[in-house]
Scaffold this motif. Sequence first.
Motif, PDB file in Angstrom:
ATOM      1  N   UNK A 114      74.630-100.950  62.800  1.00 44.89           N
ATOM      2  CA  UNK A 114      75.624-100.226  62.014  1.00 44.89           C
ATOM      3  C   UNK A 114      74.964 -99.374  60.933  1.00 44.89           C
ATOM      4  N   UNK A 115      75.344 -98.104  60.907  1.00 46.14           N
ATOM      5  CA  UNK A 115      74.809 -97.207  59.895  1.00 46.14           C
ATOM      6  C   UNK A 115      75.788 -96.066  59.637  1.00 46.14           C
ATOM      7  N   UNK A 116      75.528 -95.358  58.545  1.00 48.17           N
ATOM      8  CA  UNK A 116      76.262 -94.139  58.211  1.00 48.17           C
ATOM      9  C   UNK A 116      75.217 -93.025  58.230  1.00 48.17           C
ATOM     10  N   UNK A 130      72.880 -91.429  55.353  1.00 39.54           N
ATOM     11  CA  UNK A 130      71.554 -92.023  55.572  1.00 39.54           C
ATOM     12  C   UNK A 130      71.502 -93.461  55.053  1.00 39.54           C
ATOM     13  N   UNK A 131      72.504 -94.230  55.471  1.00 42.81           N
ATOM     14  CA  UNK A 131      72.574 -95.636  55.079  1.00 42.81           C
ATOM     15  C   UNK A 131      72.557 -96.496  56.342  1.00 42.81           C
ATOM     16  N   UNK A 132      71.614 -97.419  56.392  1.00 44.08           N
ATOM     17  CA  UNK A 132      71.625 -98.443  57.432  1.00 44.08           C
ATOM     18  C   UNK A 132      72.158 -99.697  56.754  1.00 44.08           C
ATOM     19  N   UNK A 133      73.269-100.191  57.246  1.00 46.22           N
ATOM     20  CA  UNK A 133      73.896-101.345  56.621  1.00 46.22           C
ATOM     21  C   UNK A 133      73.032-102.588  56.810  1.00 46.22           C
ATOM     22  N   UNK A 134      73.091-103.503  55.852  1.00 46.39           N
ATOM     23  CA  UNK A 134      72.279-104.726  55.968  1.00 46.39           C
ATOM     24  C   UNK A 134      72.803-105.638  57.067  1.00 46.39           C
ATOM     25  N   UNK A 135      71.889-106.438  57.584  1.00 39.44           N
ATOM     26  CA  UNK A 135      72.275-107.423  58.590  1.00 39.44           C
ATOM     27  C   UNK A 135      73.166-108.488  57.937  1.00 39.44           C
ATOM     28  N   UNK A 136      73.925-109.222  58.750  1.00 40.69           N
ATOM     29  CA  UNK A 136      74.768-110.291  58.199  1.00 40.69           C
ATOM     30  C   UNK A 136      73.942-111.312  57.409  1.00 40.69           C
ATOM     31  N   UNK A 137      74.594-111.965  56.472  1.00 41.79           N
ATOM     32  CA  UNK A 137      73.917-112.944  55.614  1.00 41.79           C
ATOM     33  C   UNK A 137      73.313-114.103  56.391  1.00 41.79           C
ATOM     34  N   UNK A 138      73.880-114.423  57.554  1.00 35.53           N
ATOM     35  CA  UNK A 138      73.371-115.565  58.312  1.00 35.53           C
ATOM     36  C   UNK A 138      72.040-115.279  58.998  1.00 35.53           C
ATOM     37  N   UNK A 139      71.603-114.017  59.017  1.00 29.72           N
ATOM     38  CA  UNK A 139      70.298-113.686  59.606  1.00 29.72           C
ATOM     39  C   UNK A 139      69.245-113.888  58.517  1.00 29.72           C
ATOM     40  N   UNK A 160      73.972-100.845  72.260  1.00 26.19           N
ATOM     41  CA  UNK A 160      72.779-100.286  72.899  1.00 26.19           C
ATOM     42  C   UNK A 160      71.823 -99.586  71.946  1.00 26.19           C
ATOM     43  N   UNK A 161      72.155 -99.551  70.666  1.00 29.65           N
ATOM     44  CA  UNK A 161      71.340 -98.784  69.731  1.00 29.65           C
ATOM     45  C   UNK A 161      71.011 -99.585  68.486  1.00 29.65           C
ATOM     46  N   UNK A 162      69.790 -99.414  68.011  1.00 31.26           N
ATOM     47  CA  UNK A 162      69.376 -99.977  66.732  1.00 31.26           C
ATOM     48  C   UNK A 162      69.039 -98.830  65.800  1.00 31.26           C
ATOM     49  N   UNK A 163      69.277 -99.017  64.522  1.00 30.80           N
ATOM     50  CA  UNK A 163      69.020 -97.977  63.524  1.00 30.80           C
ATOM     51  C   UNK A 163      68.135 -98.531  62.423  1.00 30.80           C
ATOM     52  N   UNK A 164      67.076 -97.785  62.103  1.00 29.91           N
ATOM     53  CA  UNK A 164      66.195 -98.140  60.996  1.00 29.91           C
ATOM     54  C   UNK A 164      66.033 -96.919  60.107  1.00 29.91           C
ATOM     55  N   UNK A 165      65.847 -97.168  58.826  1.00 33.44           N
ATOM     56  CA  UNK A 165      65.580 -96.097  57.880  1.00 33.44           C
ATOM     57  C   UNK A 165      64.066 -96.008  57.720  1.00 33.44           C
ATOM     58  N   UNK A 166      63.488 -94.883  58.167  1.00 29.37           N
ATOM     59  CA  UNK A 166      62.042 -94.668  58.103  1.00 29.37           C
ATOM     60  C   UNK A 166      61.783 -93.372  57.355  1.00 29.37           C
ATOM     61  N   UNK A 167      61.089 -93.469  56.219  1.00 31.84           N
ATOM     62  CA  UNK A 167      60.784 -92.292  55.389  1.00 31.84           C
ATOM     63  C   UNK A 167      62.024 -91.458  55.087  1.00 31.84           C
ATOM     64  N   UNK A 168      63.123 -92.118  54.756  1.00 35.72           N
ATOM     65  CA  UNK A 168      64.349 -91.423  54.386  1.00 35.72           C
ATOM     66  C   UNK A 168      65.158 -90.885  55.551  1.00 35.72           C
ATOM     67  N   UNK A 169      64.710 -91.116  56.778  1.00 40.24           N
ATOM     68  CA  UNK A 169      65.439 -90.648  57.958  1.00 40.24           C
ATOM     69  C   UNK A 169      65.864 -91.849  58.797  1.00 40.24           C
ATOM     70  N   UNK A 170      67.035 -91.714  59.397  1.00 36.68           N
ATOM     71  CA  UNK A 170      67.515 -92.770  60.284  1.00 36.68           C
ATOM     72  C   UNK A 170      66.930 -92.549  61.674  1.00 36.68           C
ATOM     73  N   UNK A 171      66.252 -93.586  62.158  1.00 32.70           N
ATOM     74  CA  UNK A 171      65.661 -93.547  63.495  1.00 32.70           C
ATOM     75  C   UNK A 171      66.543 -94.393  64.409  1.00 32.70           C
ATOM     76  N   UNK A 172      67.009 -93.784  65.486  1.00 31.09           N
ATOM     77  CA  UNK A 172      67.891 -94.436  66.454  1.00 31.09           C
ATOM     78  C   UNK A 172      67.061 -94.803  67.685  1.00 31.09           C
TER      79      UNK A 172
END
Length: 184
Positions: free
Chosen positions: A34-36, A40-49, A160-172
């Motif tokens: 989950x991201x916006x 350029x926001x990648x939401x945090x994983x659930x607290x249980x992780x 089917x997709x993961x999102x990470x914030x790398x150097x200010x950019x969202x990588x899908x």
Amino acid sequence: MTENITTTEMKHRFLCCNSETYEPLIWRQYGYWHCDQKRKIVYPMPDWVTEESYQHIEHLVKNLKEPNLQIEITNVHYVSEGYFPGWACSWVLFDLNNPHIEPDKGGVCGCKSELEAYRYAMQRYRELKYLYDGDVEALLVYKKTGIACLPNWNTNDIDSWGFKLVNGKIVKTRVPRAKEVEFP
């Protein structure tokens, strides 16, 4: 009307009834789902992780073997009172090859006949076996390759997709299904 009386607590503990086992592995490798992208926001994983949940998953995977899911149907009886009068039964699903996976307990009530209660239990077994076998297959792929993947039964495009914030950019990054992972 037939009523499935499997409890949420029981579903929470059983490997095939939750995604708490393979999803954190995917999120760690590919990023959270989950991201916006506009903000350029990648939401945090659930607290249980947590690190503890990863240790639990790695321990489970280390000891995992090919699945052999079985069902034991018990307590077939007639209920004359309550919200769902009719035939009822209980069941336990358990994996003979993986006894460290806690069994799933469930049941049904309100069936028109003893046979209908039995058939309902067997249908739930077939449905959950399909999911369970797929989950275990994905975890065995991870065990053999180190590549986290989705079960083949999961055809949801959002997953089917993961999102990470790398150097200010969202990588899908696309997350593979178990059948798409190549073995070395």
